[in-house]
Design a protein around this motif. Structure first.
Motif, PDB file in Angstrom:
ATOM      1  N   UNK A 314       0.946  -1.496  -0.115  1.00 51.69           N
ATOM      2  CA  UNK A 314       0.339   0.068   0.138  1.00 51.69           C
ATOM      3  C   UNK A 314       0.634   1.408   0.259  1.00 51.69           C
ATOM      4  N   UNK A 315       0.153   2.053  -0.344  1.00 46.54           N
ATOM      5  CA  UNK A 315       0.828   3.894   0.099  1.00 46.54           C
ATOM      6  C   UNK A 315       1.985   3.618   1.398  1.00 46.54           C
ATOM      7  N   UNK A 316       0.553   3.684   2.182  1.00 46.17           N
ATOM      8  CA  UNK A 316       1.259   3.630   3.687  1.00 46.17           C
ATOM      9  C   UNK A 316       2.444   3.303   3.832  1.00 46.17           C
ATOM     10  N   UNK A 317       2.617   1.926   3.596  1.00 45.23           N
ATOM     11  CA  UNK A 317       3.985   0.681   3.202  1.00 45.23           C
ATOM     12  C   UNK A 317       5.299   1.738   2.840  1.00 45.23           C
ATOM     13  N   UNK A 322       9.350   5.852   2.170  1.00 48.84           N
ATOM     14  CA  UNK A 322      10.386   6.919   1.846  1.00 48.84           C
ATOM     15  C   UNK A 322       9.380   8.101   1.949  1.00 48.84           C
ATOM     16  N   UNK A 323       9.979   9.144   2.991  1.00 49.06           N
ATOM     17  CA  UNK A 323       9.167   9.964   3.381  1.00 49.06           C
ATOM     18  C   UNK A 323       8.867  11.019   2.594  1.00 49.06           C
TER      19      UNK A 323
END
Length: 445
Positions: A314-317, A322-323
């Motif tokens: 997911x984009x959360x992962x 990668x901040x």
């Protein structure tokens, strides 16, 4: 010579005879003999007759019965019969004359249930019957029950599993195709049309409407009567249970992921799994809200397109690793050409100049992120088992189209070779955004 039948024995005698030469009874024209109803044909006959003069059947009366018993009315006989047990084959006898077969509809009074009369009799007894006729009510009741049965069963199973539901729908439709066709042809016979008139449905635009009008016209035969029975309740109960179970199983257990309607499913190298882009928020799949991303964007896997999906990454992962990126990500998927569990992908946010890329294990969810933009997988030729990546435009990395060997998660690989952009038509943007040029490059390598 004019003759008549003896009212006592049914034999033919001279019209002017005063006494029957066969049974010896005197024929008194002035007296009215006691009469009863023939138990065979229900005609009024003399109480002493041993043979019915109408149906010529012998009258087997109990010698010990009284005259009053012999003179019971038809209404009394019918009342007695109404409380007597019905023979086991009585229903089958009536059913054989039902309007489903187009015979003696006026006297068909069925005591069977709706599903038995209007559906199972059509399917079991007239599966490929293209000769007889079928009443209007019987036909449309069959179509109604057909639609209820097929739609409810397939929908309930589809809620449990998309593949199982689709298979059930196809099996039911194929299995009932022939009796449905034969029912339509018999319906045409009932209105005096040839069964070949069903081909009018092939006429564009008006053909289907024309056929519907024909099928709805009143015909010669009346349809059989049916009575709601326990068997009908069981039918409806079974279908309701299937739907309710499907709804329950589709709503319990695990998180829900929603696949975009225009998402393209990408198979892995052995076609055991399919991958696409989804969201964990249902609002995202609505076309009007497609630009507004309310939930996390994910890459998901399913055993069949639009089947039950599971999360891969997911984009959360990615944002945790990668901040510089958030949850509003776009993906491009490249399943490995040699490893069924390995997936390469590009990811970017609106406003990013160039996509970034990574790879993830479809089973474990472990992933690596690295710079560059993936063009595609190579599965033939000199660079079989490799992939193409563009590193141009990223600070600190040399321009060029690079060939990398596909490697497991956690392993890095150096480029096998670097190609000058000028060999393939100019700047890196050609390969990143022009799919035609990218395909041309993959073909050349």
């Amino acid at each position: 010579m004019e003759t008549k039948r003896c009212p006592y024995c049914g034999e033919e005698i001279i019209a002017v005879a005063k006494k029957c030469k066969f049974c010896g009874e005197w024929l008194n024209e002035t007296s009215i003999p006691e009469q009863i109803d023939c138990p065979i044909c229900a005609e009024r006959i003399d109480a002493n007759a041993t043979v019915c003069p109408f149906c010529l059947e012998p009258i087997n009366l109990d010698p010990s019965s009284t005259a009053d018993a012999r003179s019971k009315s038809l209404g009394q006989i019918q009342a007695d019969e109404s409380v007597s047990p019905v023979p086991m084959n009585a229903t089958a006898t009536v059913s054989s004359h039902s309007s489903i077969s187009g015979k003696d509809d006026e006297v068909a009074v069925l005591q069977e249930g709706f599903f038995k009369t209007y559906f199972w009799n059509v399917v079991m007894q007239h599966y490929a019957d293209f000769k007889e006729s079928m009443g209007r009510k019987a036909y449309w009741m069959y179509i109604l029950l057909y639609m209820i049965l097929v739609l409810l069963i397939s929908t309930g199973l589809m809620l449990c599993n998309a593949t199982l539901g689709s298979i059930a729908y196809m099996v039911l439709c194929l299995g009932l195709m022939l009796p449905t066709l034969s029912a339509a042809i018999r319906r045409l016979h009932d209105i005096g049309k040839s069964g070949w008139m069903i081909l009018v449905a092939l006429i564009p635009l008006i053909g289907s409407i024309w056929l519907l009008i024909l099928l709805y016209k009143k015909g010669k035969n009346k349809s059989p009567h049916a009575k709601w029975q326990l068997s009908d309740t069981i039918h409806v109960g079974i279908m309701a249970v299937i739907v309710v179970l499907g709804i329950i199983l589709s709503t319990i257990g695990g998180e829900k992921y929603y696949v975009y309607e225009d998402s393209e499913w990408e198979p892995n190298c052995d076609f055991s799994w399919f991958y696409t882009v989804a969201s964990d928020n249902k609002k995202d799949i609505e076309p009007s809200d497609y630009i507004d991303r309310f939930g996390a964007q994910l890459i998901v896997a399913a055993e069949e397109p639009f089947g039950k999906v599971r999360k891969i990454i997911s984009s959360e992962d990615i944002a945790a690793r990668n901040p510089n990126v958030g949850q509003d990500l776009h993906y491009e998927i490249f399943p490995s050409s040699i490893d069924p569990d390995l997936i390469y992908f590009n990811y970017w946010m609106d406003g990013m100049e160039f996509p970034l890329c990574g790879k993830v294990n479809g089973k474990t969810g472990a992933f690596d992120l690295f710079d560059g933009t993936i063009i595609g997988m190579l599965s033939d030729g000199k660079y079989d088992g490799c992939y193409i990546r563009v590193d141009s435009g990223i600070p600190g990395i040399s321009d060029g189209v690079k060939i990398y060997k596909q490697s497991p998660i956690g392993e890095s690989a150096l480029p096998l070779c670097v190609y000058d952009f000028r060999q393939f038509g100019g700047s890196n943007e050609v390969f990143i955004f022009d799919k035609g040029k990218a395909a041309e490059l993959i073909g050349a390598l």
